[in-house]
Design a protein around this motif. Structure first.
Motif, PDB file in Angstrom:
ATOM      1  N   ASP A 118       8.534  -8.189  -0.968  1.00 48.28           N
ATOM      2  CA  ASP A 118       7.243  -8.788  -0.234  1.00 48.28           C
ATOM      3  C   ASP A 118       7.690 -10.333   0.123  1.00 48.28           C
ATOM      4  OD1 ASP A 118       4.483  -8.501   0.133  1.00 48.28           O
ATOM      5  OD2 ASP A 118       4.627 -10.476  -1.316  1.00 48.28           O
ATOM      6  N   HIS A 119       8.494 -10.947  -0.329  1.00 43.68           N
ATOM      7  CA  HIS A 119       8.873 -12.233  -0.033  1.00 43.68           C
ATOM      8  C   HIS A 119       9.896 -12.057   1.218  1.00 43.68           C
ATOM      9  CE1 HIS A 119       9.890 -16.469  -0.064  1.00 43.68           C
ATOM     10  NE2 HIS A 119      11.271 -16.119  -0.091  1.00 43.68           N
ATOM     11  N   LEU A 120      10.759 -10.920   1.313  1.00 43.50           N
ATOM     12  CA  LEU A 120      11.642 -10.953   2.621  1.00 43.50           C
ATOM     13  C   LEU A 120      10.580 -10.729   3.787  1.00 43.50           C
ATOM     14  CD1 LEU A 120      14.623  -9.133   1.380  1.00 43.50           C
ATOM     15  CD2 LEU A 120      14.615 -11.478   2.074  1.00 43.50           C
ATOM     16  N   ALA A 121       9.742  -9.808   3.446  1.00 45.84           N
ATOM     17  CA  ALA A 121       8.486  -9.300   4.479  1.00 45.84           C
ATOM     18  C   ALA A 121       7.748 -10.508   4.993  1.00 45.84           C
ATOM     19  CB  ALA A 121       7.687  -8.268   3.932  1.00 45.84           C
ATOM     20  N   ASN A 123       4.807  10.478  13.925  1.00 52.04           N
ATOM     21  CA  ASN A 123       5.384  11.793  14.169  1.00 52.04           C
ATOM     22  C   ASN A 123       4.417  12.510  12.824  1.00 52.04           C
ATOM     23  OD1 ASN A 123       7.401  11.798  15.669  1.00 52.04           O
ATOM     24  ND2 ASN A 123       8.925  11.184  13.911  1.00 52.04           N
ATOM     25  N   THR A 124       4.402  13.776  13.016  1.00 49.79           N
ATOM     26  CA  THR A 124       4.014  14.662  11.903  1.00 49.79           C
ATOM     27  C   THR A 124       4.305  14.307  10.430  1.00 49.79           C
ATOM     28  OG1 THR A 124       3.965  16.314  13.653  1.00 49.79           O
ATOM     29  CG2 THR A 124       3.736  16.891  11.335  1.00 49.79           C
ATOM     30  N   GLY A 125       3.374  14.260   9.660  1.00 51.86           N
ATOM     31  CA  GLY A 125       3.540  13.871   8.221  1.00 51.86           C
ATOM     32  C   GLY A 125       3.628  12.306   8.001  1.00 51.86           C
ATOM     33  N   SER A 126       3.571  11.557   9.021  1.00 52.36           N
ATOM     34  CA  SER A 126       3.518   9.915   8.869  1.00 52.36           C
ATOM     35  C   SER A 126       2.561   9.578   8.254  1.00 52.36           C
ATOM     36  CB  SER A 126       3.974   9.368  10.153  1.00 52.36           C
ATOM     37  OG  SER A 126       5.045   9.652  10.534  1.00 52.36           O
ATOM     38  N   PRO A 127       2.636   8.478   7.432  1.00 52.10           N
ATOM     39  CA  PRO A 127       1.314   7.851   6.983  1.00 52.10           C
ATOM     40  C   PRO A 127       0.380   7.341   8.090  1.00 52.10           C
ATOM     41  CG  PRO A 127       3.031   6.409   6.667  1.00 52.10           C
ATOM     42  CD  PRO A 127       3.356   7.762   7.015  1.00 52.10           C
ATOM     43  N   ARG A 128      -1.037   7.329   7.880  1.00 52.13           N
ATOM     44  CA  ARG A 128      -1.905   6.886   8.652  1.00 52.13           C
ATOM     45  C   ARG A 128      -2.794   5.701   8.397  1.00 52.13           C
ATOM     46  NH1 ARG A 128       0.445  10.074  11.538  1.00 52.13           N
ATOM     47  NH2 ARG A 128      -0.135  11.833  12.931  1.00 52.13           N
ATOM     48  N   LYS A 178      -2.285  -3.032  10.806  1.00 47.59           N
ATOM     49  CA  LYS A 178      -1.676  -3.348   9.556  1.00 47.59           C
ATOM     50  C   LYS A 178      -0.298  -2.647   9.666  1.00 47.59           C
ATOM     51  CE  LYS A 178      -3.541   1.499   8.619  1.00 47.59           C
ATOM     52  NZ  LYS A 178      -4.162   2.253   7.473  1.00 47.59           N
ATOM     53  N   TRP A 179       0.338  -2.094  10.977  1.00 44.74           N
ATOM     54  CA  TRP A 179       1.569  -1.655  10.894  1.00 44.74           C
ATOM     55  C   TRP A 179       2.781  -2.415  11.277  1.00 44.74           C
ATOM     56  CZ3 TRP A 179       1.073   2.922   8.679  1.00 44.74           C
ATOM     57  CH2 TRP A 179      -0.205   3.575   8.659  1.00 44.74           C
ATOM     58  N   LEU A 180       3.875  -2.564  10.583  1.00 47.61           N
ATOM     59  CA  LEU A 180       4.896  -3.282  11.046  1.00 47.61           C
ATOM     60  C   LEU A 180       5.971  -2.865  12.013  1.00 47.61           C
ATOM     61  CD1 LEU A 180       6.016  -4.501   7.350  1.00 47.61           C
ATOM     62  CD2 LEU A 180       4.272  -5.552   8.765  1.00 47.61           C
ATOM     63  N   GLY A 187       0.743  -1.319   0.132  1.00 47.04           N
ATOM     64  CA  GLY A 187      -0.168   0.196  -0.059  1.00 47.04           C
ATOM     65  C   GLY A 187       0.956   0.984   0.034  1.00 47.04           C
ATOM     66  N   ALA A 188       0.224   2.445   0.168  1.00 43.54           N
ATOM     67  CA  ALA A 188       0.988   3.576   0.251  1.00 43.54           C
ATOM     68  C   ALA A 188       2.019   3.805   1.075  1.00 43.54           C
ATOM     69  CB  ALA A 188      -0.273   4.818   0.541  1.00 43.54           C
TER      70      ALA A 188
END
Length: 689
Positions: A643-646, A684-689, A667-669, A619-620
């Motif tokens: 993606d395979h490593l993750a 932090n400010t500006g981080s994806p939500r 959903k966060w790693l 995703g984004a």
């Protein structure tokens, strides 16, 4: 026989309320504050809140005041009747508005009404800001037509208002000091004097209400002149400043000639002295002598280290070798015999001291980006061998320029032989020797020190490092303290044992380091080097088009790091002088082993989550979509490979999915035990939500 009056009724006072009333500070049932008319230096009054004491207080004075009068003053400030020894109080009920409580009160909104009501007027506001210019707290000066000036403090509440008090102290005018690292710094007793000197072009600072902060890195390695007020309190503060800055800065205490009692540097300047006179006076002043090498353990309070002291944006990691070797950490370079580690470390010193071309190949896995003074103490090479190696590394003779003064190499066999820096004493146990303390004093006196190396560790640590974990931990703690005091990266060279099977991964290399695990665990960064097995070495030589010979190819990589670092295996090839040259970039089959890529991915995920900017798997905010934030060894991988490593990292438990606070979807790693993994992560400010 004299008949004594009945004992007074108990009065239950709240220490925090007493402290607010007298402008002091409470800790437990103790309150310290300035005596009436005193607003400088250390507190002169100690108050013990005790319901069994007459009028609920015991008061001690250290500045000559009548304790009964001071006790009356304290009681009046608290809204209580004056104290009279042996006379029963008119108040028959305990005071309800000052009941004794044991829990900390919530932060209070700032108010100066109690001063305004007494006829005080606000005169000046002094901003205490951090290195980024963000105001941490303010000191407000109030003046009165007949009473002595006084000060109160406040701090921003984050919503446009202010809270009472200041929290932890910091130095005054830090942004100016941080912006100019060359000029000396003047330490004075108050903000007014600091501003006066600043108006003349000097760097000047003070501390709020005489309270010195623990964080003094802004003055580390600086030339400092202490200008005290001309009174007993000034002498006391001058001595305290010298003690606080011992081992941090080069300090001189200046007595300004012609000052009258209680006058300060502003009075001295008002008397007709100018900036040139001050410079001349300070230039001729001798620094305070160094300490007597007696080890000391500075006292500290755990209550001084609440996390609210960490204000502003967290400082970025500084590197000696970009992305690989942090600056200002204790570390180790471990290698098997005959790999060429000492020669490689000498080249690292050369680049730190002489500078490094942007076209130079990496050393220890990266580019050297920090420059300054470096010191290498070696017990294996004598003066002749060091001369030959330096000559081969420096064919253009840069060592004969001014840069040569910034690189120090001490060949111990030609300087009286190797000395024990750490050993076991029958009476005192594990100790740092006098030789080590003298060396530390010299290192701490060097401005711009960036790198120190002890090669090898076993020559300087006369301790059972291989058998006794306590010995390894003791040496690591000693090196860590020296690192903190100098701000330099301090490396020790150590040995690895040969294994029956070839080393395939960085984990194998870590396991091969000699000594107890405490030796590696006690350091923040460890780099290992080992000969490539013959089949791999031959493939490397064939790919590079060079002739194979035993020991020609050496592998290396970071096997331990307390923060983000590239964990890939680097391939080195010896040149004609025996120096290891990084040839990883020239190898088509240079991809790191799968296990190392998994380690690198887990570290990147953990670091991103700790910084408040976690990844998602896709995703984004996905790993591939945000790959510019990944280490170099992962950026070049395809989306499918990442993606395979993750997926592998998740299956092995090296990485977990987590839900942010207030969210239901995980959903966060993050890594196990990370802030998002335990439900406490903040974006932090500006981080994806």
């Amino acid at each position: 026989m004299t008949k004594y009056a009945a004992q007074p009724e108990p009065v239950y006072l709240n220490p925090e309320a007493v402290a607010r009333a007298v402008g002091g500070k409470a800790r437990g049932n103790k309150v310290t504050c300035h005596a009436p008319g005193h607003r400088k230096g250390s507190p002169e009054v100690s108050i013990t809140v005790d319901p069994s004491a007459p009028r609920g207080l015991l008061v001690h004075c250290f500045s000559g005041e009548d304790p009964v009068e001071v006790k009356d003053w304290v009681l009046r400030m608290c809204g209580e009747p004056d104290f009279s020894p042996g006379v029963k109080s008119d108040r028959t009920q305990p005071t309800s508005h000052l009941r004794l409580v044991h829990k900390e009160e919530p932060p209070r909104a700032f108010s100066d009404r109690h001063l305004i009501a007494q006829g005080y007027r606000h005169a000046v506001t002094y901003d205490y800001a951090d290195a980024n210019g963000e105001v941490v707290f303010e000191v407000l000066r109030y003046e009165h037509d007949t009473l002595a000036k006084t000060f109160i403090q406040r701090r921003p509440d984050g919503h446009g208002g202010y809270l009472a008090g200041r929290g932890e102290p910091i130095l005054y005018r830090i942004p100016d000091i941080a912006a100019n690292t060359e000029d000396p710094v003047f330490v004075v007793e108050g903000e007014k004097d600091a501003d006066r000197l600043a108006s003349l072009g000097f760097l000047a600072t003070t501390v709020p209400n005489g309270s010195w902060p623990e964080e003094l890195s802004a003055l580390s390695g600086r030339r400092v002149f202490v200008l005290a007020d001309n009174d007993a309190t000034g002498d006391k503060k001058s001595k305290l400043a010298a003690e606080k800055l011992a081992g941090i800065a080069t300090v001189s205490c200046i007595d300004l000639p012609g000052l009258l009692e209680k006058q300060d540097v502003s009075d001295w300047l008002d008397a007709g002295n100018d900036a040139d006179a001050l410079v001349a006076l300070c230039s001729s002043a001798d620094p305070i002598p160094a300490n007597d090498n007696e080890p000391s353990a500075p006292a500290f309070s755990i209550f001084d280290w609440t996390v609210d002291r960490f204000v502003g944006e967290a400082p970025a990691v500084e590197y000696l070798v970009d992305g690989v070797m942090p600056l200002g950490v204790p570390g180790m370079v471990a290698a098997m015999g005959d790999t060429g580690k000492s020669y490689a470390m000498l080249e690292l010193h050369r680049r730190v001291s002489f500078g490094s071309s942007m076209y130079a190949p990496p050393v220890f896995g990266g580019k050297v980006i920090a420059e300054g003074v470096s010191v290498m103490v070696t017990s294996e090479d004598d003066r002749g061998e060091v001369h030959r190696r330096i000559a081969s590394l420096d064919p253009h003779g840069e060592r004969h320029t001014s840069a040569g003064k910034r690189m120090i190499v001490v060949p111990m066999p030609s300087a009286g032989g190797a000395r024990a820096y750490w050993k076991e004493d029958r009476k005192h146990g594990l100790i740092e020797t006098d030789d080590f303390k003298r060396l530390c004093d010299q290192l701490k006196s060097i401005d711009g020190l960036r790198l120190v190396t002890f090669d090898p560790l076993a020559s300087f640590a006369h301790l059972p490092l291989n058998e006794d974990p306590a010995a390894g931990q003791f040496v690591c703690t000693s090196i860590g303290r020296l690192t903190s005091e100098t701000g330099a990266t301090i490396l020790t060279a150590h040995h690895m044992r040969k294994l029956q099977k070839p080393i395939e991964t960085l984990g194998d290399a870590r396991d091969a380091i000699r000594g107890s695990s405490a030796l590696v665990d006690g350091l923040r960064w460890v780099y290992a080097m080992w000969p490539a097995d013959e089949s791999r070495a031959k493939r490397v030589c064939k790919t590079l088009g060079i002739e194979f010979s035993p020991g020609k190819v050496v592998l290396g990589g970071v096997v331990k790091a307390n923060g983000a670092a590239r964990r890939v295996v680097t391939t080195y090839v010896r040149n004609e002088f025996g120096l290891l040259v990084d040839r990883t970039a020239g190898l088509s089959a240079s991809a790191p082993p799968q296990g190392d890529l998994l380690q690198a991915l887990a570290m990147a995920i953990g670091a991103a989550a700790a910084a408040g900017s976690p990844f998602t798997k896709t995703g984004a905010g996905g790993l591939f979509e945000m790959k510019e934030r990944l280490p170099d060894e992962l950026k070049a991988l395809s989306k499918g490979r990442i993606d395979h490593l993750a997926t592998q990292a998740l299956e092995q438990g090296a990485v977990v999915r987590a839900a942010a606070k207030g969210e239901k979807t995980a959903k966060w790693l993050d890594v196990p035990g990370g802030m998002f993994a335990i439900g406490l992560g903040n974006f932090n400010t500006g981080s994806p939500r």
